[in-house]
Design a protein around this motif. Structure first.
Motif, PDB file in Angstrom:
ATOM      1  N   ALA A 152       0.773  -1.267   0.008  1.00 42.37           N
ATOM      2  CA  ALA A 152      -0.106  -0.065   0.195  1.00 42.37           C
ATOM      3  C   ALA A 152       0.951   1.211  -0.079  1.00 42.37           C
ATOM      4  O   ALA A 152       0.616   2.362  -0.691  1.00 42.37           O
ATOM      5  N   THR A 153       1.987   1.105   0.875  1.00 44.35           N
ATOM      6  CA  THR A 153       2.815   2.418   0.931  1.00 44.35           C
ATOM      7  C   THR A 153       3.424   2.732  -0.725  1.00 44.35           C
ATOM      8  O   THR A 153       3.391   3.830  -0.940  1.00 44.35           O
ATOM      9  N   ALA A 154       4.002   1.614  -1.368  1.00 45.55           N
ATOM     10  CA  ALA A 154       4.357   1.877  -2.605  1.00 45.55           C
ATOM     11  C   ALA A 154       3.229   2.420  -3.428  1.00 45.55           C
ATOM     12  O   ALA A 154       3.723   3.267  -4.403  1.00 45.55           O
ATOM     13  N   GLU A 155       2.368   1.739  -3.433  1.00 47.24           N
ATOM     14  CA  GLU A 155       0.991   2.371  -4.481  1.00 47.24           C
ATOM     15  C   GLU A 155       0.563   3.757  -4.174  1.00 47.24           C
ATOM     16  O   GLU A 155       0.787   4.842  -4.952  1.00 47.24           O
ATOM     17  N   TRP A 156       0.623   4.207  -2.826  1.00 44.95           N
ATOM     18  CA  TRP A 156       0.143   5.480  -2.659  1.00 44.95           C
ATOM     19  C   TRP A 156       1.299   6.707  -2.949  1.00 44.95           C
ATOM     20  O   TRP A 156       0.981   7.681  -3.395  1.00 44.95           O
ATOM     21  N   GLN A 157       2.578   6.153  -2.581  1.00 49.17           N
ATOM     22  CA  GLN A 157       3.753   6.908  -3.172  1.00 49.17           C
ATOM     23  C   GLN A 157       3.911   7.108  -4.235  1.00 49.17           C
ATOM     24  O   GLN A 157       4.364   8.323  -4.866  1.00 49.17           O
ATOM     25  N   ALA A 158       3.503   6.183  -5.176  1.00 51.49           N
ATOM     26  CA  ALA A 158       3.615   6.446  -6.837  1.00 51.49           C
ATOM     27  C   ALA A 158       2.766   7.570  -7.164  1.00 51.49           C
ATOM     28  O   ALA A 158       3.064   8.143  -8.036  1.00 51.49           O
ATOM     29  N   ALA A 159       1.240   7.121  -6.584  1.00 50.51           N
ATOM     30  CA  ALA A 159       0.326   8.200  -7.055  1.00 50.51           C
ATOM     31  C   ALA A 159       0.654   9.646  -6.579  1.00 50.51           C
ATOM     32  O   ALA A 159       0.480  10.649  -7.438  1.00 50.51           O
ATOM     33  N   TRP A 160       1.208   9.805  -5.449  1.00 48.34           N
ATOM     34  CA  TRP A 160       1.817  10.936  -4.740  1.00 48.34           C
ATOM     35  C   TRP A 160       2.759  11.679  -5.794  1.00 48.34           C
ATOM     36  O   TRP A 160       2.868  12.819  -6.023  1.00 48.34           O
ATOM     37  N   ARG A 161       3.839  10.849  -6.070  1.00 49.18           N
ATOM     38  CA  ARG A 161       5.001  11.230  -6.752  1.00 49.18           C
ATOM     39  C   ARG A 161       4.558  12.064  -8.099  1.00 49.18           C
ATOM     40  O   ARG A 161       5.025  12.805  -8.673  1.00 49.18           O
ATOM     41  N   SER A 162       3.359  11.136  -8.974  1.00 48.21           N
ATOM     42  CA  SER A 162       3.169  11.668 -10.051  1.00 48.21           C
ATOM     43  C   SER A 162       2.269  12.839 -10.116  1.00 48.21           C
ATOM     44  O   SER A 162       1.973  13.309 -11.004  1.00 48.21           O
ATOM     45  N   LEU A 183      -4.351  11.035  -6.251  1.00 46.06           N
ATOM     46  CA  LEU A 183      -4.446  10.140  -4.865  1.00 46.06           C
ATOM     47  C   LEU A 183      -5.830  10.557  -4.080  1.00 46.06           C
ATOM     48  O   LEU A 183      -5.735  11.768  -3.595  1.00 46.06           O
ATOM     49  N   LEU A 184      -6.692   9.683  -3.647  1.00 47.66           N
ATOM     50  CA  LEU A 184      -7.745  10.052  -2.864  1.00 47.66           C
ATOM     51  C   LEU A 184      -7.486   9.016  -1.472  1.00 47.66           C
ATOM     52  O   LEU A 184      -7.223   7.811  -1.555  1.00 47.66           O
ATOM     53  N   VAL A 185      -7.901   9.835  -0.483  1.00 49.03           N
ATOM     54  CA  VAL A 185      -7.609   9.288   0.939  1.00 49.03           C
ATOM     55  C   VAL A 185      -8.861   9.139   1.762  1.00 49.03           C
ATOM     56  O   VAL A 185      -9.432  10.535   1.818  1.00 49.03           O
ATOM     57  N   PHE A 186      -9.146   8.130   2.296  1.00 46.91           N
ATOM     58  CA  PHE A 186     -10.260   7.761   3.072  1.00 46.91           C
ATOM     59  C   PHE A 186      -9.959   6.910   4.263  1.00 46.91           C
ATOM     60  O   PHE A 186      -9.365   6.240   4.095  1.00 46.91           O
ATOM     61  N   ALA A 224      -2.406   8.101  12.732  1.00 46.67           N
ATOM     62  CA  ALA A 224      -2.071   8.627  11.387  1.00 46.67           C
ATOM     63  C   ALA A 224      -0.836   9.520  11.743  1.00 46.67           C
ATOM     64  O   ALA A 224      -1.129  10.476  12.261  1.00 46.67           O
ATOM     65  N   ARG A 225       0.302   9.283  11.164  1.00 37.98           N
ATOM     66  CA  ARG A 225       1.324  10.003  11.343  1.00 37.98           C
ATOM     67  C   ARG A 225       1.811  10.656  10.094  1.00 37.98           C
ATOM     68  O   ARG A 225       1.636  10.198   9.148  1.00 37.98           O
ATOM     69  N   GLY A 226       2.913  11.427  10.210  1.00 41.97           N
ATOM     70  CA  GLY A 226       3.591  11.946   8.988  1.00 41.97           C
ATOM     71  C   GLY A 226       2.515  12.488   7.998  1.00 41.97           C
ATOM     72  O   GLY A 226       1.721  13.483   8.735  1.00 41.97           O
ATOM     73  N   CYS A 227       2.413  12.292   6.732  1.00 45.04           N
ATOM     74  CA  CYS A 227       1.735  13.300   5.875  1.00 45.04           C
ATOM     75  C   CYS A 227       0.369  12.912   6.029  1.00 45.04           C
ATOM     76  O   CYS A 227      -0.607  13.673   5.598  1.00 45.04           O
ATOM     77  N   TRP A 228      -0.227  11.703   6.745  1.00 42.18           N
ATOM     78  CA  TRP A 228      -1.691  11.332   6.861  1.00 42.18           C
ATOM     79  C   TRP A 228      -2.167  11.909   8.277  1.00 42.18           C
ATOM     80  O   TRP A 228      -3.137  12.043   8.171  1.00 42.18           O
ATOM     81  N   ALA A 229      -1.197  12.547   9.106  1.00 44.36           N
ATOM     82  CA  ALA A 229      -1.788  13.370  10.262  1.00 44.36           C
ATOM     83  C   ALA A 229      -2.471  14.399   9.927  1.00 44.36           C
ATOM     84  O   ALA A 229      -2.341  15.278   9.037  1.00 44.36           O
ATOM     85  N   SER A 230      -3.628  14.741  10.747  1.00 43.53           N
ATOM     86  CA  SER A 230      -4.477  16.132  10.400  1.00 43.53           C
ATOM     87  C   SER A 230      -3.649  17.180  11.023  1.00 43.53           C
ATOM     88  O   SER A 230      -3.128  16.890  11.958  1.00 43.53           O
ATOM     89  N   SER A 231      -3.908  18.248  10.473  1.00 44.50           N
ATOM     90  CA  SER A 231      -3.181  19.607  11.223  1.00 44.50           C
ATOM     91  C   SER A 231      -4.035  20.032  12.057  1.00 44.50           C
ATOM     92  O   SER A 231      -5.132  19.856  12.626  1.00 44.50           O
TER      93      SER A 231
END
Length: 61
Positions: A25-35, A44-47, A54-61
């Motif tokens: 899953a990590t490889a898949e979302w990173q490929a979508a984000w990279r493009s 990239l749609l996130v639900f 949720a850490r890092g880029c998934w964390a809410s602000s």
């Protein structure tokens, strides 16, 4: 998987503990984000479907 991520119009990240622990899953979302790093093409749609850390880029602000 590489071919699918290159040809797909969208990648859906369904956030759950299992998804966040998956190497594939990590490889898949990173490929979508990279493009589409700015999200203009909505590649990239996130639900979030479960209460999970949720850490890092998934964390809410």
């Amino acid at each position: 998987m590489h071919q699918a991520t290159q040809a797909s119009a969208r990648t859906v990240a369904v956030l759950s503990t299992a998804y966040l622990e998956s190497a594939y899953a990590t490889a898949e979302w990173q490929a979508a984000w990279r493009s589409d790093p700015l999200g203009r093409a909505r590649k990239l749609l996130v639900f979030r479907v479960a209460d999970c850390p949720a850490r890092g880029c998934w964390a809410s602000s």
